[in-house]
Design a protein around this motif. Structure first.
Motif, short mmCIF file in Angstrom:
data_model
loop_
_atom_site.label_atom_id
_atom_site.label_comp_id
_atom_site.label_asym_id
_atom_site.label_seq_id
_atom_site.Cartn_x
_atom_site.Cartn_y
_atom_site.Cartn_z
N ALA A 22 0.67 -0.99 0.09
CA ALA A 22 0.28 0.13 0.10
C ALA A 22 0.74 1.46 0.03
O ALA A 22 0.45 2.47 -0.75
CB ALA A 22 -0.88 -0.12 1.21
N TRP A 23 2.03 1.33 0.68
CA TRP A 23 2.57 2.39 0.75
C TRP A 23 3.82 2.73 -0.20
O TRP A 23 3.98 3.92 -0.75
CB TRP A 23 3.50 2.21 2.23
N SER A 53 -4.06 2.40 -2.94
CA SER A 53 -3.35 2.32 -1.53
C SER A 53 -4.45 2.30 -0.35
O SER A 53 -4.16 1.24 0.54
CB SER A 53 -2.34 3.31 -1.34
#
Length: 119
Positions: free
Chosen positions: A24-25, A43
């Protein structure tokens, strides 16, 4: 996850959680041609899945570990997952500086789990 021992369940869930959160990051770094709003939305979707593992890990883990121990575990797992991700997915190298820094963080984790140091 009642088939796992209570001390292992949060570790497994935090590992899964951190894999999702790392994507996600940082997963979007390979897709710099995509609009920022699109990678933010993607994300968020991945982070929702991450929370579905992180929240139970901490809820169930707190019956066995202190909050400080859970946070320390999460940080060490995050570094481990991130190191593998950066090498395998992003194609970056882990340098000696990274290893020294990660080792110092792991040394800190040792003292969190060691218990009180006699004065």
């Amino acid at each position: 996850m009642t088939w796992l021992p209570p001390a292992i369940t949060p570790i497994v869930l935090l590992l899964i959680s951190n894999i999702f959160m790392t994507f996600a990051w940082y997963g979007h770094l390979k897709f710099t041609d995509r609009p920022l709003w699109l990678v933010v939305v993607a994300s968020w979707g991945i982070a929702f899945i991450e929370y579905c593992f992180a929240v139970p890990a901490n809820r169930w883990g707190h019956t066995v570990y202190s909050a400080a121990e859970l946070k320390t575990m999460q940080e060490v797992i995050t570094l481990t997952v991130f190191a593998a991700f950066s090498v395998l997915y992003l194609g970056e190298r882990i340098t000696l500086n990274h290893l020294v820094g990660f080792t110092l963080i792991c040394a800190g984790a040792f003292f969190v789990f060691k218990g009180p140091i006699p004065a």
